[in-house]
Design a protein around this motif. Structure first.
Motif, PDB file in Angstrom:
ATOM      1  N   HIS A  11     -48.084  32.634 -15.992  1.00 15.35           N
ATOM      2  CA  HIS A  11     -48.170  32.041 -14.658  1.00 15.35           C
ATOM      3  C   HIS A  11     -47.697  33.029 -13.598  1.00 15.35           C
ATOM      4  CE1 HIS A  11     -43.990  31.528 -15.821  1.00 15.35           C
ATOM      5  NE2 HIS A  11     -43.711  31.505 -14.532  1.00 15.35           N
ATOM      6  N   MET A  12     -48.122  32.757 -12.366  1.00 13.78           N
ATOM      7  CA  MET A  12     -47.649  33.466 -11.183  1.00 13.78           C
ATOM      8  C   MET A  12     -47.205  32.399 -10.193  1.00 13.78           C
ATOM      9  SD  MET A  12     -50.360  36.354 -10.066  1.00 13.78           S
ATOM     10  CE  MET A  12     -51.097  37.473 -11.210  1.00 13.78           C
ATOM     11  N   ASP A  13     -46.210  32.725  -9.388  1.00 13.67           N
ATOM     12  CA  ASP A  13     -45.864  31.791  -8.322  1.00 13.67           C
ATOM     13  C   ASP A  13     -46.782  32.053  -7.118  1.00 13.67           C
ATOM     14  OD1 ASP A  13     -44.694  33.926  -6.744  1.00 13.67           O
ATOM     15  OD2 ASP A  13     -42.964  33.809  -8.078  1.00 13.67           O
ATOM     16  N   TYR A  14     -46.643  31.215  -6.102  1.00 18.21           N
ATOM     17  CA  TYR A  14     -47.564  31.321  -4.961  1.00 18.21           C
ATOM     18  C   TYR A  14     -47.382  32.622  -4.195  1.00 18.21           C
ATOM     19  CZ  TYR A  14     -48.832  26.496  -5.744  1.00 18.21           C
ATOM     20  OH  TYR A  14     -49.296  25.352  -6.307  1.00 18.21           O
ATOM     21  N   GLN A  17     -49.056  35.308  -6.166  1.00 20.91           N
ATOM     22  CA  GLN A  17     -50.510  35.275  -6.010  1.00 20.91           C
ATOM     23  C   GLN A  17     -50.931  35.940  -4.705  1.00 20.91           C
ATOM     24  OE1 GLN A  17     -51.740  31.208  -6.356  1.00 20.91           O
ATOM     25  NE2 GLN A  17     -51.202  31.081  -8.507  1.00 20.91           N
ATOM     26  N   LYS A  18     -50.165  35.686  -3.653  1.00 15.16           N
ATOM     27  CA  LYS A  18     -50.467  36.313  -2.360  1.00 15.16           C
ATOM     28  C   LYS A  18     -50.304  37.828  -2.451  1.00 15.16           C
ATOM     29  CE  LYS A  18     -49.140  36.255   2.478  1.00 15.16           C
ATOM     30  NZ  LYS A  18     -48.226  35.710   3.483  1.00 15.16           N
ATOM     31  N   ALA A  20     -50.502  39.699  -5.178  1.00 13.81           N
ATOM     32  CA  ALA A  20     -51.586  40.232  -6.016  1.00 13.81           C
ATOM     33  C   ALA A  20     -52.885  40.338  -5.226  1.00 13.81           C
ATOM     34  CB  ALA A  20     -51.778  39.342  -7.246  1.00 13.81           C
ATOM     35  N   GLU A  21     -53.176  39.360  -4.407  1.00 10.21           N
ATOM     36  CA  GLU A  21     -54.392  39.400  -3.588  1.00 10.21           C
ATOM     37  C   GLU A  21     -54.334  40.542  -2.581  1.00 10.21           C
ATOM     38  OE1 GLU A  21     -58.120  38.361  -2.144  1.00 10.21           O
ATOM     39  OE2 GLU A  21     -57.097  37.639  -3.938  1.00 10.21           O
ATOM     40  N   THR A  63     -53.313  43.657 -11.017  1.00 10.17           N
ATOM     41  CA  THR A  63     -53.200  42.310 -10.455  1.00 10.17           C
ATOM     42  C   THR A  63     -53.570  41.171 -11.393  1.00 10.17           C
ATOM     43  OG1 THR A  63     -55.423  42.433  -9.519  1.00 10.17           O
ATOM     44  CG2 THR A  63     -53.611  43.143  -8.125  1.00 10.17           C
ATOM     45  N   PRO A  66     -50.044  38.640 -15.409  1.00 10.80           N
ATOM     46  CA  PRO A  66     -48.917  38.084 -14.645  1.00 10.80           C
ATOM     47  C   PRO A  66     -47.656  38.936 -14.805  1.00 10.80           C
ATOM     48  CG  PRO A  66     -49.224  36.825 -16.630  1.00 10.80           C
ATOM     49  CD  PRO A  66     -50.330  37.837 -16.593  1.00 10.80           C
ATOM     50  N   TYR A  70     -44.744  39.348 -10.009  1.00 12.58           N
ATOM     51  CA  TYR A  70     -45.466  38.198  -9.461  1.00 12.58           C
ATOM     52  C   TYR A  70     -44.783  36.876  -9.808  1.00 12.58           C
ATOM     53  CZ  TYR A  70     -49.171  41.673  -9.064  1.00 12.58           C
ATOM     54  OH  TYR A  70     -49.898  42.793  -8.769  1.00 12.58           O
ATOM     55  N   ARG A  71     -43.636  36.916 -10.472  1.00 14.38           N
ATOM     56  CA  ARG A  71     -42.937  35.694 -10.876  1.00 14.38           C
ATOM     57  C   ARG A  71     -41.502  35.659 -10.357  1.00 14.38           C
ATOM     58  NH1 ARG A  71     -42.486  36.287 -16.407  1.00 14.38           N
ATOM     59  NH2 ARG A  71     -43.718  38.163 -16.534  1.00 14.38           N
TER      60      ARG A  71
END
Length: 103
Positions: A11-14, A17-18, A20-21, A63, A66, A70-71
């Motif tokens: 998993h990644m947190d929000y 995710q931002k 990584a994007e 990216t 996970p 990213y966590r």
């Protein structure tokens, strides 16, 4: 053997995710600019495509998995509420469920 796979975080947190994007878009943009300039200088469009594809591959490696970066900001979930003390939900006249109000 399969128990080892269940211990791998997936998993990644929000905020992760931002991040990584943003990393993905930045690498693609930089590789596109470099590829365009290099292809223009040597007058070979194929090198432009190769450089953009290399940037895409690098961005995927950075990216898609996970990674721990990213966590860093996990969500704080609310605790599970205990079962109510035998006070069932009552049907409202319009067909919806309504809980009894305490006075």
């Amino acid at each position: 053997m399969f128990a080892r796979f269940n211990t791998i975080p997936t998993h990644m947190d929000y905020k992760g995710q931002k991040l990584a994007e943003q990393i993905f878009q930045g690498i693609i943009l930089v590789s596109a600019v470099i590829g365009f300039i290099y292809g223009l200088v040597i007058e070979q469009f194929g090198w432009t495509v190769y450089i953009v594809l290399a940037g895409f591959a690098v961005s995927c490696v950075l990216t898609l998995p996970p990674w721990p970066m990213y966590r860093k900001n996990p969500l704080c979930w609310q605790p599970v509420l205990p079962e109510s003390s035998g006070e069932p939900m009552q049907k409202h006249q319009e067909g919806g469920l309504k809980k009894k109000k305490h006075k």
